[in-house]
Each structure stands twice: as C-alpha cells, then as structure tokens.
Write an enzyme that holds these catalytic residues in place. Structure first.
Site, PDB file in Angstrom:
ATOM      1  N   GLY A   1      37.811  43.468  36.861  1.00 53.14           N
ATOM      2  CA  GLY A   1      37.584  42.674  38.060  1.00 53.14           C
ATOM      3  C   GLY A   1      37.649  43.565  39.295  1.00 53.14           C
ATOM      4  N   GLY A   2      38.850  43.673  39.878  1.00 47.22           N
ATOM      5  CA  GLY A   2      39.045  44.381  41.149  1.00 47.22           C
ATOM      6  C   GLY A   2      38.386  45.748  41.222  1.00 47.22           C
TER       7      GLY A   2
ATOM      8  N   SER B   1      43.715  44.485  35.158  1.00 46.81           N
ATOM      9  CA  SER B   1      44.112  45.629  35.980  1.00 46.81           C
ATOM     10  C   SER B   1      43.723  46.985  35.384  1.00 46.81           C
ATOM     11  CB  SER B   1      45.612  45.579  36.291  1.00 46.81           C
ATOM     12  OG  SER B   1      45.919  44.395  37.015  1.00 46.81           O
TER      13      SER B   1
ATOM     14  N   GLU C   1      40.395  32.427  34.587  1.00 47.40           N
ATOM     15  CA  GLU C   1      40.295  31.710  35.867  1.00 47.40           C
ATOM     16  C   GLU C   1      39.533  30.396  35.703  1.00 47.40           C
ATOM     17  OE1 GLU C   1      38.776  35.030  38.112  1.00 47.40           O
ATOM     18  OE2 GLU C   1      40.739  35.994  37.983  1.00 47.40           O
TER      19      GLU C   1
ATOM     20  N   GLY D   1      44.470  40.968  37.903  1.00 49.16           N
ATOM     21  CA  GLY D   1      44.606  41.026  39.358  1.00 49.16           C
ATOM     22  C   GLY D   1      46.028  41.271  39.843  1.00 49.16           C
TER      23      GLY D   1
ATOM     24  N   GLU E   1      42.313  39.476  27.534  1.00 44.16           N
ATOM     25  CA  GLU E   1      42.787  39.620  28.904  1.00 44.16           C
ATOM     26  C   GLU E   1      44.089  38.848  29.071  1.00 44.16           C
ATOM     27  OE1 GLU E   1      39.337  40.587  31.733  1.00 44.16           O
ATOM     28  OE2 GLU E   1      39.362  38.429  31.501  1.00 44.16           O
TER      29      GLU E   1
ATOM     30  N   HIS F   1      36.712  32.649  30.704  1.00 47.40           N
ATOM     31  CA  HIS F   1      37.590  33.499  31.516  1.00 47.40           C
ATOM     32  C   HIS F   1      38.834  32.700  31.912  1.00 47.40           C
ATOM     33  CE1 HIS F   1      39.141  35.858  34.851  1.00 47.40           C
ATOM     34  NE2 HIS F   1      38.483  36.877  34.327  1.00 47.40           N
TER      35      HIS F   1
ATOM     36  N   ASN G   1      33.240  42.297  36.303  1.00 41.97           N
ATOM     37  CA  ASN G   1      33.163  40.879  36.649  1.00 41.97           C
ATOM     38  C   ASN G   1      33.436  40.764  38.139  1.00 41.97           C
ATOM     39  OD1 ASN G   1      33.553  38.146  36.969  1.00 41.97           O
ATOM     40  ND2 ASN G   1      35.417  38.037  35.722  1.00 41.97           N
ATOM     41  N   TRP G   2      32.389  40.464  38.898  1.00 42.96           N
ATOM     42  CA  TRP G   2      32.526  40.473  40.362  1.00 42.96           C
ATOM     43  C   TRP G   2      33.170  39.204  40.900  1.00 42.96           C
ATOM     44  CZ3 TRP G   2      26.909  42.475  41.760  1.00 42.96           C
ATOM     45  CH2 TRP G   2      26.760  43.772  41.265  1.00 42.96           C
ATOM     46  N   LYS G   3      33.305  38.211  40.050  1.00 44.99           N
ATOM     47  CA  LYS G   3      33.928  36.942  40.476  1.00 44.99           C
ATOM     48  C   LYS G   3      33.234  36.389  41.729  1.00 44.99           C
ATOM     49  CE  LYS G   3      38.051  38.498  38.123  1.00 44.99           C
ATOM     50  NZ  LYS G   3      39.507  38.536  37.994  1.00 44.99           N
TER      51      LYS G   3
HETATM   52  P1  PGA Z   1      41.240  42.624  37.193  1.00 48.90           P
HETATM   53  O1  PGA Z   1      40.409  41.391  36.555  1.00 48.90           O
HETATM   54  O2  PGA Z   1      40.590  43.884  36.667  1.00 48.90           O
HETATM   55  O3  PGA Z   1      41.081  42.459  38.670  1.00 48.90           O
HETATM   56  O4  PGA Z   1      42.633  42.492  36.724  1.00 48.90           O
HETATM   57  C1  PGA Z   1      40.030  41.407  35.216  1.00 48.90           C
HETATM   58  C2  PGA Z   1      39.248  40.169  34.871  1.00 48.90           C
HETATM   59  O5  PGA Z   1      39.563  39.098  35.395  1.00 48.90           O
HETATM   60  O6  PGA Z   1      38.289  40.228  34.081  1.00 48.90           O
END
Ligand code: PGA
Length: 256
Positions: free
Chosen positions: A239-240, A218, A102, A178, A172, A100, A9-11
C-alpha cells in the site's frame, strides 16, 4: 518456479492524471525487471493507467499489469455505485483484488461475498488476488492459523480446481497494514506454509505449490529482501510504499 509478483494497491489515492504521471516515472525505473509488476489504481483511473502500461509494454517489453481494487459480486443489474466484472474485462484489466481487509472492515464484506466475487471473476477469466489475514486480537489469542484457514476455505467454497489458475493469495495480517509493523519473515513464511497446506487439503499438492502467495503489511524497501528470501513468499502486496515511484521501483528491483 513461481515468479515474484510485486503489486501496488493505491487505495483511495491518485487521480487519473496523477496516476499517469506516476506511471511515466515508474516505467523507466522497472524496465529491466523479470518480476511481475502490478498496479491497482482506483476505478476511474484504470483506463488511463491501462493506456500508459500498454504504451510502455509495446515500447519496452516490460511486465507491468493493471488490476482493479474491487468489483461487484453480481454480473449486472440494479446495484447502484458498483463496478462489474464485464466492465473490467472490457477495459483489459488483468486481475482484481478481492477481500482486502479494508473492504471487510469498513464495507462489511463477508466471506460469502468474497466467495461470490472470486467465482464471478474466474468465470470471466479475470485473475484474482485474494486477501486473507487475521487481526491483532486473533493473533494474540493464538487463532491466526485457524482464522486464515477459515477465510481461505470460505473463499474457495465451490470453486473447481480448473479455476484456480490465475489466482494468487495475499496474506495480509490486519495489524501490519499501514501501521509500520511487519510480520517477521519467519512468521510470514509459517503462515504461507499453512495456507499451502490448507489448499493442498482442499485440492492437491500440485495446485497448492503452484499458487503464488504474496505477503502484505508495511512492506518497505528496507524489509522486502528478507521477506522475499523465504521460499514460500512469492511477492508483496504493497500500500503506502507503492505510492512513490522511487519506493515502489526499489521494491520491484529488490533482487537487483
Ligand atoms: P501497507 O498496505 O503496505 O500500507 O501496509 C498493504 C495493503 O493494504 O495491501
């Protein structure tokens, strides 16, 4: 056997040209995997990434699929700034991330809008990665199981069993996203079993056992193996560590 799915997920990262450059670095690094690889770029980068994946899939028979990070809860109409399921389908997007944390946290996405999006996506045969997860206060108060079960029940309200195909869930925990903190593989496994039980009660065992449940929060090259060794963890939503081809390909190739 549920196939492992590694989704990035590149956000709010990567412009279209950066996304294409990333795909060109990534594709040769993951061409031998049997895992399903998913990337979720921003809306405006979707056409370029789809084209890059198509070119590579023709050339190398690889397993790279493209997902959107969100979509509108309405099919069409006067909703400025939204992106419709019809547009995603026309582009050839495989699936969409729904709910998600966020989106829930920063854009007030409610359980009922998550439910509407899930139903709309499945009505149009778009796959869904449904995100659920408790926050830190809820975990510390011993409410994680209850919170996650309620999110699952709300998301699936009024969804017929026939539509569950092409649906995956990503567990998640919000406190792990993150932050560099990961749920232990045992805690993640326990929650995945709890999610399966919740689904079995809503539908049946066969459906609950057939659905892929990814872990997110993470996930990194140095912790993925332990997580993926758990029988009920069917992949990762990342994500990251999905932003650099070297890291993301290491995640995809965790079993090599
Ligand atoms: P992260 O994000 O790997 O940076 O913790 C995961 C996500 O939001 O799907």
């Amino acid at each position: 056997m549920r196939k492992k799915i590694i989704a990035g997920n590149w956000k709010l990262n990567k412009t279209p040209s950066e996304a294409v450059a990333f795909m060109q670095s990534l594709m040769p690094l993951v061409s031998n995997t049997t895992n399903m690889v998913v990337v979720a770029p921003s809306f405006v980068a979707l056409p370029a990434v789809l084209q890059a994946a198509k070119d590579s899939n023709i050339a190398k028979d690889s397993n790279i699929y493209v997902a959107a990070q969100n979509m509108a809860a309405h099919e069409d109409g006067a909703y400025t700034g939204e992106v419709s399921v019809l547009a995603l389908k026309e582009l050839g997007v495989l699936s969409v991330i729904v709910g998600h944390s966020e989106r829930r946290q920063y854009y007030n996405e409610s359980d009922s809008s998550v439910n509407a999006k899930l139903k709309l996506a499945r009505k149009h045969d778009l796959g869904v990665i449904l995100c659920v997860g408790e926050n830190l206060a809820e975990r510390e108060a011993g409410q994680a199981n209850q919170v996650v079960a309620e999110q699952v029940k709300a998301a699936f309200a009024g969804v017929e069993a026939a539509l569950i195909e092409k649906l995956a869930i990503a567990y998640e925990p919000v406190w792990a996203i993150g932050t560099g903190k990961t749920a232990s593989s045992a805690d993640a496994e326990a929650m995945h079993i709890h999610i399966r039980k919740t689904l079995a009660a809503l539908y049946n065992d066969e459906l609950a056992n057939g659905l892929s449940i990814l872990y997110g929060g993470s996930v990194k090259p140095d912790n993925i193996k332990e997580l993926m060794a758990m029988p009920n963890i069917d992949g990762a939503l990342v994500g990251g560590a999905s932003l650099k081809a070297a890291d993301f390909s290491a995640l995809v190739n965790f079993d090599k």
